[in-house]
Design an enzyme around this catalytic site. Structure first.
Site, PDB file in Angstrom:
ATOM      1  CE1 TYR A   1      -3.696   2.531   1.106  1.00 43.56           C
ATOM      2  CE2 TYR A   1      -2.110   3.436   2.358  1.00 43.56           C
ATOM      3  CZ  TYR A   1      -3.356   3.660   1.780  1.00 43.56           C
ATOM      4  OH  TYR A   1      -4.173   4.522   1.968  1.00 43.56           O
TER       5      TYR A   1
ATOM      6  CE  LYS B   1      -3.203   5.444  -1.023  1.00 48.37           C
ATOM      7  NZ  LYS B   1      -4.135   6.111  -2.173  1.00 48.37           N
TER       8      LYS B   1
ATOM      9  CB  ILE C   1      -8.789  10.279   7.209  1.00 47.11           C
ATOM     10  CG1 ILE C   1      -7.540  10.850   6.507  1.00 47.11           C
ATOM     11  CG2 ILE C   1     -10.339  10.950   6.933  1.00 47.11           C
ATOM     12  CD1 ILE C   1      -7.258  12.192   7.367  1.00 47.11           C
TER      13      ILE C   1
ATOM     14  CB  THR D   1     -12.834   6.850   5.812  1.00 47.96           C
ATOM     15  OG1 THR D   1     -11.703   6.024   5.496  1.00 47.96           O
ATOM     16  CG2 THR D   1     -12.230   8.473   5.682  1.00 47.96           C
TER      17      THR D   1
HETATM   18  P1  NAI Z   1     -13.204   4.669   1.999  1.00 46.30           P
HETATM   19  O1  NAI Z   1     -13.136   3.288   2.023  1.00 46.30           O
HETATM   20  O2  NAI Z   1     -14.089   5.314   2.629  1.00 46.30           O
HETATM   21  O3  NAI Z   1     -13.498   5.250   0.342  1.00 46.30           O
HETATM   22  C1  NAI Z   1     -12.690   4.645  -0.700  1.00 46.30           C
HETATM   23  C2  NAI Z   1     -13.670   4.416  -1.875  1.00 46.30           C
HETATM   24  O4  NAI Z   1     -12.915   3.991  -2.887  1.00 46.30           O
HETATM   25  C3  NAI Z   1     -14.799   3.476  -1.478  1.00 46.30           C
HETATM   26  O5  NAI Z   1     -16.327   4.074  -1.756  1.00 46.30           O
HETATM   27  C4  NAI Z   1     -14.724   2.394  -2.517  1.00 46.30           C
HETATM   28  O6  NAI Z   1     -15.951   1.738  -2.861  1.00 46.30           O
HETATM   29  C5  NAI Z   1     -14.037   3.042  -3.563  1.00 46.30           C
HETATM   30  N1  NAI Z   1     -13.228   1.956  -4.573  1.00 46.30           N
HETATM   31  C6  NAI Z   1     -12.471   1.072  -4.099  1.00 46.30           C
HETATM   32  N2  NAI Z   1     -11.913   0.430  -5.125  1.00 46.30           N
HETATM   33  C7  NAI Z   1     -12.289   1.178  -6.228  1.00 46.30           C
HETATM   34  C8  NAI Z   1     -12.097   0.794  -7.759  1.00 46.30           C
HETATM   35  N3  NAI Z   1     -11.402  -0.089  -8.271  1.00 46.30           N
HETATM   36  N4  NAI Z   1     -12.903   1.926  -8.476  1.00 46.30           N
HETATM   37  C9  NAI Z   1     -13.350   2.944  -7.978  1.00 46.30           C
HETATM   38  N5  NAI Z   1     -13.766   3.029  -6.834  1.00 46.30           N
HETATM   39  C10 NAI Z   1     -13.079   2.051  -5.925  1.00 46.30           C
HETATM   40  O7  NAI Z   1     -11.689   5.140   2.211  1.00 46.30           O
HETATM   41  P2  NAI Z   1     -11.124   6.762   2.247  1.00 46.30           P
HETATM   42  O8  NAI Z   1     -10.177   6.761   3.504  1.00 46.30           O
HETATM   43  O9  NAI Z   1     -11.909   7.639   1.906  1.00 46.30           O
HETATM   44  O10 NAI Z   1     -10.087   6.470   0.950  1.00 46.30           O
HETATM   45  C11 NAI Z   1      -9.844   7.359  -0.037  1.00 46.30           C
HETATM   46  C12 NAI Z   1      -8.432   7.368  -0.266  1.00 46.30           C
HETATM   47  O11 NAI Z   1      -7.699   7.994   0.810  1.00 46.30           O
HETATM   48  C13 NAI Z   1      -7.785   6.065  -0.899  1.00 46.30           C
HETATM   49  O12 NAI Z   1      -6.939   6.502  -1.927  1.00 46.30           O
HETATM   50  C14 NAI Z   1      -6.923   5.877   0.551  1.00 46.30           C
HETATM   51  O13 NAI Z   1      -5.792   5.134   0.255  1.00 46.30           O
HETATM   52  C15 NAI Z   1      -6.583   7.229   0.985  1.00 46.30           C
HETATM   53  N6  NAI Z   1      -6.074   7.248   2.276  1.00 46.30           N
HETATM   54  C16 NAI Z   1      -7.059   7.167   3.434  1.00 46.30           C
HETATM   55  C17 NAI Z   1      -6.343   7.263   4.724  1.00 46.30           C
HETATM   56  C18 NAI Z   1      -7.277   7.061   5.753  1.00 46.30           C
HETATM   57  O14 NAI Z   1      -6.790   6.927   6.949  1.00 46.30           O
HETATM   58  N7  NAI Z   1      -8.609   6.779   6.014  1.00 46.30           N
HETATM   59  C19 NAI Z   1      -5.052   7.893   4.804  1.00 46.30           C
HETATM   60  C20 NAI Z   1      -4.464   8.307   3.946  1.00 46.30           C
HETATM   61  C21 NAI Z   1      -4.746   7.977   2.397  1.00 46.30           C
END
Ligand code: NAI
Length: 285
Positions: A157, A161, A190, A192
């Site tokens: 992961y 990134k 975050i 989520t």
């Molecule tokens: P989340 O799980 O709430 O949202 C991620 C969304 O991406 C989900 O709705 C999911 O259905 C969608 N998704 C997954 N695979 C997909 C695909 N192949 N095509 C289209 N949509 C797809 O999680 P979050 O936290 O909102 O994640 C958003 C971004 O933030 C991600 O890239 C994650 O890696 C990044 N991130 C999150 C952190 C955290 O602590 N929550 C910290 C750092 C980065």
């Protein structure tokens, strides 16, 4: 796919918009008068988003970012609905896998690479023609605090990134000749769904359950739990600013600075914070 045309308001296309950071960003930009292309593999989540923010503001479509053709077709349809403009491309969709590197099955690791990096690459190829013809346009992608010092137990992961961050830096220079700005956002921890949906593949004592993770999340410091709305505000600030990297919270940026001249010190701090890293396997007989 919804078909209404709402141009020529400024428009933002968001991947992974059904949940978490993407959803919060869709709502914030919609509240501020933008036209939103909200896409995700989860169609159900997009339906509730459209109900909450109004069908006039939110155009939705199911989209898997790993499918390059689907991404191109979907983005093209959105830009038509937006009156031909694409002010912001937000490559945000992502998934996680955790555990010792050797415990994460190869197929699961490849899915992380496909979604978190190839998905961003697909977004960049698809968006450039539209970004080039929209003044002041921006491509922003979600990287992570794990792209400051590579984080153990989420090694692949973290590597994806870093790839997003590297692509961002390179394109922020290359695309100046097209008048297209390129940036990334690097969130800490975050609050989520990803924190709950990321499987722990090692099944060891380090596998905390959700309740424990929340209870033990630091109350202060760079890795305190932060609401996704704060990342959404940062994406807004990125459009109106001119930085390349946007850390949330800002203190995460200090890890990058420290790592540049003292990487072993940063590693030893991480090892102290994760005691299970210091345990060695019992000798093999
Ligand atoms: P989340 O799980 O709430 O949202 C991620 C969304 O991406 C989900 O709705 C999911 O259905 C969608 N998704 C997954 N695979 C997909 C695909 N192949 N095509 C289209 N949509 C797809 O999680 P979050 O936290 O909102 O994640 C958003 C971004 O933030 C991600 O890239 C994650 O890696 C990044 N991130 C999150 C952190 C955290 O602590 N929550 C910290 C750092 C980065």
């Amino acid at each position: 796919m919804t078909t209404q045309s709402q141009g020529p308001r400024p428009s933002i296309f968001i991947t992974g918009a059904a949940s978490g950071i993407g959803r919060a960003t869709a709502k914030l930009f919609a509240n501020r008068g933008w036209f939103i292309g909200a896409t995700d593999v989860s169609a159900a989540g997009l339906d509730t988003l459209r109900q909450e923010s109004g069908a006039d503001n939110i155009w939705t479509s199911a989209l898997d970012v790993t499918d390059k053709n689907q991404l191109e077709t979907t983005l093209g349809a959105f830009v038509s609905a937006a009156g031909g403009r694409l002010d912001v491309m937000f490559n945000n969709a992502g998934i996680g896998e955790s555990g010792w590197f050797e415990d994460v099955p190869y197929g699961a690791a490849l899915r992380v690479v496909q979604t978190n990096f190839i998905g961003v690459l697909n977004g960049a190829y698809a968006a450039l023609p539209f970004l080039k013809t929209t003044p002041k346009s921006l491509m922003i992608s979600t990287s992570s605090s794990s792209a400051t010092y590579g984080m153990p137990r989420i090694a692949v992961y973290a590597a994806t990134k870093f790839a997003v961050k590297g692509l961002t830096e390179a394109l922020s220079a290359e695309w100046m000749r097209h008048g297209v700005r390129v940036a990334d956002v690097l969130p800490g921890l975050i609050d989520t769904a990803i924190l709950r949906s990321t499987p722990n593949r090692s099944g060891d004592a380090a596998a905390r359950n959700d309740a424990e993770l929340y209870a033990n999340a630091p109350k202060s410091g760079p890795f305190r739990l932060i609401p996704p709305e704060q990342v959404a505000e940062t994406v807004w600030a990125a459009y109106h600013g001119d930085q390349i990297h946007w850390y949330v919270p800002k203190e995460i940026g200090r890890i990058d600075q420290l790592k540049a001249f003292a990487p072993k010190m940063v590693r030893s701090r991480i090892m102290k914070a994760m005691p299970q890293l210091q345990k060695s396997d019992p000798p093999k007989s």
